[in-house]
Design an enzyme around this catalytic site. Structure first.
Site, short mmCIF file in Angstrom:
data_model
loop_
_atom_site.label_atom_id
_atom_site.label_comp_id
_atom_site.label_asym_id
_atom_site.label_seq_id
_atom_site.Cartn_x
_atom_site.Cartn_y
_atom_site.Cartn_z
CE LYS A 97 46.59 34.80 39.50
NZ LYS A 97 45.35 35.25 40.18
CB SER B 292 42.86 35.80 37.17
OG SER B 292 43.23 36.03 38.51
CB SER C 219 41.22 35.38 40.90
OG SER C 219 40.77 36.10 39.80
#
Ligand code: GLN
Length: 495
Positions: free
Chosen positions: A80, A155, A179
């Site tokens: 990420k 997210s 997330s």
């Protein structure tokens, strides 16, 4: 023959150990798949193919020479874009960090490189990890491989899309209020939020420091356990890193659930707005646990309903403090202004998106003199009550279960204009974030629209072994196939 891109990480490790494939072949197959299909998904912000192939070649050389390699040698991994990578652009999904190249690797990244996992790229995310759909990325939204008109969750939306699509078997996400777990649920994956403090936050760009925690995303429980073992451990560079090591995870994975006590969180299964298909699959999974020998009881977390309200004061408060560093001087973007103050204002105006600005304003308000007690301090008291609810529930139960999210993946655009509706997607994941305890999502089937449903499994602090053991027992019983399918899935559209 199963293509290399549908093998689990452990499956790839076996092929590599038996020398049936080389690390370069494994990595090239994944890079080819990314090149062929990421145009439909937009999971990656950038692909680091050259470095990946160089690392893979080095792994191959060491295997041939009989030199030591790490526990994840040759396995492709996506990060990420919230994690600092030395010399590789790290944007956190924000224009304010566009073209920022960190001078160091996050500890998690360093550990995974040392384990010889092969980093193939950085994945898209909601800006500064604020969001539940990946639509708050400053660059582009990511799509769900199960239905390209739907969001992958957020997210960590790019990380889950990449793993579900077979672009990588493993990815790192981060979880502040859900997330990792919610996007894993939306894409039929295993996603684990570890105990706060077990995975270093050094080099993880801060959103809400008392909540942020990185964790594994994978297609199988065993892969997630391997990845978590490789990434966790004490780090003197993170003052909130705990000295205790996570207990070994892999040894007890197959121990089954016989005799374990599983608490079903009454308030969560009874929530208004819980989709019928989610409730049905979760209820069936709980019934299976009972049939596998678990003692299933009902428990209450009476203050958990206040979790969303408390979280949306605490997280923005920490965000308003953390994001004050983006001043046009130290990092990334700088806009012109006739004075220092005008330069900073112009930079922040241009660099931050709407959701980030909303949170900075809410947080600044909640921390301001005269409102601090009524908002921030009150939210912290609620946090303590939720912590006590968990302690009481765990006196009776080894693990707690609930749906991971109230709905399956929603359509792109459905909730962008209604922040409150977006926030409510986090209702089941936030409580364990506030408590700092581990929680994960396990896929337990599809709803009537053919979309994945996730079961959330929660455990006391440092009790990841029992949490993963329950997940593994249910996984092997249910036999869920994580390959995206359905009329609008990547598999169909890209075929
Ligand atoms: N959706 C939640 C939020 O927007 C959680 C985000 C996260 O866990 N990073 O804050």
């Amino acid at each position: 023959m199963t293509p290399l891109t549908r093998h689990s990480a452990m499956g790839l490790r076996q092929l590599l150990e038996r020398r049936e494939v080389s690390a370069v072949e494994v990595v090239q197959a994944h890079l080819d798949h990314i090149a062929a299909s990421d145009g439909h998904l937009s999971a990656f912000l950038r692909v680091t193919g050259e470095q990946a192939l160089a690392h893979a070649a080095d792994v191959d050389r060491r295997i041939t020479a009989g030199e030591p390699t790490g526990t994840l040698a040759g396995v492709p991994l996506a990060l990420k874009d919230v994690l600092a990578t030395r010399g590789i652009e790290t944007t956190c999904g924000s224009k304010i960090l566009e073209s920022y190249r960190p001078p160091y690797d996050a500890t998690v990244v360093r550990r995974l490189r040392e384990a010889d996992a092969i980093v193939v790229g950085k994945t898209n995310m909601d800006e500064f990890a604020m969001g539940s759909s990946c639509e708050n990325s400053a660059f582009f939204p990511t799509r769900n491989p199960w239905d390209l008109e739907r969001v992958p969750g957020g997210s960590s939306g790019g990380s889950v899309a990449a793993v579900a699509a077979g672009h990588v078997p493993l990815a790192i996400g981060t979880d502040t209020g859900g997330s990792i777990r919610q996007p894993a649920a939306f894409t039929g994956l295993v996603g684990v939020k570890p105990t706060y403090g077990t995975v270093s936050r050094y080099g993880l760009i801060a959103f809400a420091s008392s909540l942020d925690q990185a964790g594994p995303i994978a297609r199988t429980v065993t892969d997630a356990a391997w990845l978590l073992e490789a990434m966790s451990g004490h780090d003197p560079l993170d003052s909130t890193s705990i000295p205790e090591a996570l207990p070994g995870l892999r040894g007890t994975l197959e121990a089954g659930v016989d005799g374990l006590r599983v608490g079903v969180v009454r308030e969560f299964l009874g929530t208004d707005g819980l989709q019928a298909g989610v409730k049905a699959r979760v209820t069936e999974a709980i019934d299976r646990l009972a049939e596998l020998g678990a003692d299933v009881v009902e428990v209450s977390l009476p203050h958990a309903v206040y979790g969303v309200s408390a979280y949306y004061l605490i997280a923005p408060s920490e965000c308003s403090s953390n994001l004050s560093r983006y001043d046009g001087v130290r990092y990334g973007l700088r806009c012109d202004g006739s004075t220092a103050e005008a330069m900073m204002a112009a930079t922040r105006e241009a660099g931050f998106g709407a959701e980030v600005k909303r949170r900075i304003m809410i947080g600044t308000y909640a921390l301001s003199a005269g409102y601090y007690d009524a908002y921030y301090a009150q939210a912290q008291r609620v946090r303590t009550l939720i912590l006590r609810d968990f302690a009481a529930a765990h006196e009776r139960c080894d693990v707690l279960v609930s749906p991971t999210a109230p709905t399956t993946a929603f359509r792109l655009g459905d909730k962008v204009s209604d922040p409150l509706a977006m926030y409510l997607n986090d209702v089941f994941t936030i409580p364990s974030s506030l408590a700092g305890s581990p929680a994960m999502s396990l896929p337990v089937g599809l709803d009537d629209d053919g979309l994945p449903v996730g079961l959330q499994i929660m455990a006391p602090v440092l009790c990841e072994p029992v949490m993963l053991r329950v997940a593994r027992a249910l996984e092997s019983d249910l036999g869920f196939d994580p390959a995206p399918r359905g009329p609008n899935s990547l598999t169909e559209v890209a075929a």
